[in-house]
Design an enzyme around this catalytic site. Structure first.
Site, mmCIF file in Angstrom:
data_model
loop_
_atom_site.group_PDB
_atom_site.id
_atom_site.type_symbol
_atom_site.label_atom_id
_atom_site.label_comp_id
_atom_site.label_asym_id
_atom_site.label_seq_id
_atom_site.Cartn_x
_atom_site.Cartn_y
_atom_site.Cartn_z
ATOM 1 N N LYS A 229 31.623 39.894 32.434
ATOM 2 C CA LYS A 229 31.784 38.526 32.943
ATOM 3 C C LYS A 229 33.014 37.922 32.280
ATOM 4 O O LYS A 229 32.995 37.597 31.097
ATOM 5 C CB LYS A 229 30.549 37.684 32.638
ATOM 6 C CG LYS A 229 30.566 36.321 33.311
ATOM 7 C CD LYS A 229 29.301 35.540 32.990
ATOM 8 C CE LYS A 229 29.222 34.286 33.837
ATOM 9 N NZ LYS A 229 30.385 33.405 33.699
ATOM 10 N N ARG A 234 36.078 31.472 38.926
ATOM 11 C CA ARG A 234 35.634 32.228 40.092
ATOM 12 C C ARG A 234 36.403 31.729 41.309
ATOM 13 O O ARG A 234 36.477 30.518 41.573
ATOM 14 C CB ARG A 234 34.130 32.012 40.278
ATOM 15 C CG ARG A 234 33.513 32.752 41.455
ATOM 16 C CD ARG A 234 32.965 34.086 41.054
ATOM 17 N NE ARG A 234 32.222 34.687 42.165
ATOM 18 C CZ ARG A 234 30.932 34.506 42.392
ATOM 19 N NH1 ARG A 234 30.229 33.710 41.577
ATOM 20 N NH2 ARG A 234 30.342 35.106 43.396
ATOM 21 N N ARG A 249 34.949 28.307 43.531
ATOM 22 C CA ARG A 249 33.603 28.724 43.949
ATOM 23 C C ARG A 249 32.859 27.613 44.682
ATOM 24 O O ARG A 249 31.903 27.872 45.411
ATOM 25 C CB ARG A 249 32.794 29.197 42.753
ATOM 26 C CG ARG A 249 32.254 28.114 41.867
ATOM 27 C CD ARG A 249 31.351 28.697 40.807
ATOM 28 N NE ARG A 249 30.449 27.698 40.262
ATOM 29 C CZ ARG A 249 29.454 27.983 39.442
ATOM 30 N NH1 ARG A 249 29.250 29.232 39.068
ATOM 31 N NH2 ARG A 249 28.664 27.037 38.988
ATOM 32 N N GLU A 274 37.684 36.898 39.969
ATOM 33 C CA GLU A 274 37.950 35.994 38.854
ATOM 34 C C GLU A 274 39.451 35.809 38.713
ATOM 35 O O GLU A 274 40.199 36.778 38.613
ATOM 36 C CB GLU A 274 37.380 36.565 37.555
ATOM 37 C CG GLU A 274 37.257 35.563 36.430
ATOM 38 C CD GLU A 274 35.987 34.746 36.527
ATOM 39 O OE1 GLU A 274 35.844 33.780 35.747
ATOM 40 O OE2 GLU A 274 35.126 35.056 37.386
ATOM 41 N N LYS A 397 23.292 36.759 35.179
ATOM 42 C CA LYS A 397 24.364 36.670 34.186
ATOM 43 C C LYS A 397 23.720 36.649 32.803
ATOM 44 O O LYS A 397 22.739 35.940 32.563
ATOM 45 C CB LYS A 397 25.230 35.430 34.407
ATOM 46 C CG LYS A 397 24.491 34.103 34.396
ATOM 47 C CD LYS A 397 25.444 32.965 34.713
ATOM 48 C CE LYS A 397 24.691 31.630 34.822
ATOM 49 N NZ LYS A 397 25.593 30.514 35.207
#
Length: 534
Positions: A229, A234, A249, A274, A397
């Site tokens: 991550k 994003r 996002r 990303e 996550k």
């Protein structure tokens, strides 16, 4: 204006998300076109009135009242729009308050005025309004409503109003413009669903759930892929019919800040990934580096050269005319690998998998990642379709544990909205310099992480321990022998040339108030520097 003003006032005073949705749905049901569409545009940040700018407000009010009196009022209230709305001295002979213009009448008058005549028209409108409506008008034309309603929440309210999925609203959004009359006609079942004329539209993103206690015990590691991550933002890179767009996002179009990336988007499709600073495959910069590029309408060639950006690709949503979202992740991943192989290597690379045999092994990797810009791991079911929203189960996550530091309160600033009468934004620092004569240097700022009762306690402490005032900001007594210690949790650190301390915290929040701890025992800057070096 009054219905819109009432809506803003009630939204500010309503903390519940569901209650805010109910208020918005009620307003969309009762307000006529085009008022409700203009209100929606104001809430989502899509209404631009160039004839009125915030700097103009002070000049207008100074023409009608004593500057010293206004300064005292502003210091007490803490919000420019609220202060002007309360103290505005309407001129005699103007239209009385009961001649309330509609929202659309006010917006049309200001749009027609232009920059030269804008101040006069705006002042005339303020003369006709009562204080709540003045506040609503000022907030509408200057932006930054601060009512606790995001663009995403407004779109959810539209979905609730029309009893449709929010993903349908989000996919239409960038093909529409204020006052959104075709959208409301469809939601009210008076017309067919609008057909967006724009290309490279946004596809609502799929989000993950944080790993909670007991979650992993119910999951089979063999069912999931693991990825790092990364600590960027994003994005969705979408290209269609010669149109290229980069979305956040939440569906905000951020293309203007990244023209160099758009030039490299020579494909037809939609990539979920990303956005990072650096050169793919060579160097990945920090989030602090990325911030140099964010929220800019234009970016110089020098800035693009100093802070180049690239996309680390997670998923492929569209390949040409084919929608890949219904496919399982394992198939989308194979398509993504082939897709990325055809793109410029310095601008697009593939998010690597993390090999692991079980959750304990992955936990060790999560705690000690191979790169400082990694903030944890992602878990994705191999068989998961790409579903908008945050479904429970397909994606998780698992972030690194937050760092903790004890800091001393240095400055406090008034909040906004329902917290405008409290000192609720806090700047804190750690000790540096010789042990015999240490000094505090600021390392962060936080305005959340405490309860309402704790807010009242800190507010009283600030008022009782103020040593200097700078408008709405107070300097608080902070010495070796006297000060309030705050336990701060944060996600990471970046080097910063803008701060005297040389460091900047990522996502700081107040974990707890250390009334019991002497200020002298707060942490030193060397502690943060060691963490940064590590």
């Amino acid at each position: 204006m009054k219905p819109f003003a009432d809506l803003l006032d009630r939204l500010v005073l309503t903390p519940s998300r569901n209650a805010k949705l109910k208020l918005l749905v009620g307003y969309f049901s009762a307000a006529p076109d085009p008022d409700r569409g203009l209100a929606l545009a104001a809430i989502t940040g899509d209404l631009d009135i160039p004839s009125v700018k915030p700097a103009m407000l002070r000049a207008l009010v100074m023409e009608r009242m004593d500057p010293v009196l206004f300064a005292y009022s502003y210091d007490y209230v803490g919000d420019l729009a609220e202060t002007v709305s309360l103290v505005w001295p309407a001129r005699e002979g103007r239209v009385p308050h009961n001649a309330d213009p509609s929202l659309s009448d006010a917006v049309e008058a200001l749009l027609a005025a232009g920059r030269a005549n804008g101040p006069t028209v705006f002042a005339g409108l303020l003369d006709r309004l009562d204080p709540p409506s003045r506040f609503a008008l000022i907030k509408l034309v200057t932006g930054g409503l601060r009512i606790g309603v995001s663009a995403r929440l407004a779109k959810q309210a539209l979905a609730d109003f029309g009893q449709v999925e929010v993903a349908e609203v989000e996919e239409l959004w960038h093909g529409l413009s204020p006052p959104y009359e075709p959208l409301f006609a469809w939601l009210e079942k008076r017309a067919d669903k609008p057909v967006p004329q724009a290309q490279a539209l946004f596809r609502p993103v799929m989000l993950s759930n944080p790993v909670q206690d007991g979650d992993l015990a119910k999951l089979d590691p063999g069912d999931y892929a693991a990825e790092w991550k990364w600590d960027g933002i994003r994005v969705q890179a979408t290209a269609d019919g010669g149109s290229h767009r980069l979305y956040s996002r939440t569906g905000d179009d951020v293309s203007g800040a990244f023209p160099d990336l758009l030039e490299a988007m020579d494909f037809s499709g939609a990539i979920d990934g990303e956005l990072l600073v650096g050169v793919a495959g060579e160097h990945t910069g920090t989030f602090s580096d990325l911030q140099q590029r964010l929220n800019r309408k234009s970016v110089s060639a020098k800035m693009q050269e100093k802070f180049p950006v690239f996309v680390r690709c997670y998923d492929l949503l569209q390949d040409g005319d084919e929608d890949l979202r219904p496919l399982p992740f394992v198939e989308r991943r194979a398509r993504l690998e082939a897709f990325v192989a055809r793109l410029p290597a310095e601008r697009f690379d593939l998010s690597p998998f993390v090999d692991f045999a079980g959750w304990e092994e992955l936990d060790e990797l999560r705690r000690q990642p191979p790169h400082p810009v990694i903030e944890g791991v992602m878990l994705k079911r191999w068989d998961s379709a790409y579903v908008p929203g945050r479904p429970k189960g397909p994606w998780f996550k698992w972030k690194r544990d937050p760092h903790m530091v004890d800091a001393v309160l240095m400055y406090a600033q008034r909040g906004h909205g329902k917290r405008s009468s409290f000192y609720s934004d806090y700047t804190f620092g750690v000790w540096t310099g010789p042990e015999a004569k240490p000094e505090l240097v600021p390392v962060g700022k936080a305005y959340f992480g405490f309860t309402d009762e704790e807010l009242r306690q800190i507010d009283k402490y600030v008022r009782d321990n103020t040593v200097e005032r700078f408008g709405p900001v107070r300097s608080v007594r902070a010495e070796v022998g006297h000060g309030l210690v705050l336990e701060i949790a944060f996600e990471g650190l970046n080097r910063s040339t803008r701060h005297k301390s040389g460091v900047a915290m990522r996502f700081p929040r107040i974990s707890r108030l250390r009334w019991d701890k002497p200020a002298a025992e707060a942490d030193r800057l060397e502690t943060l520097q060691a963490l940064l070096d590590g």
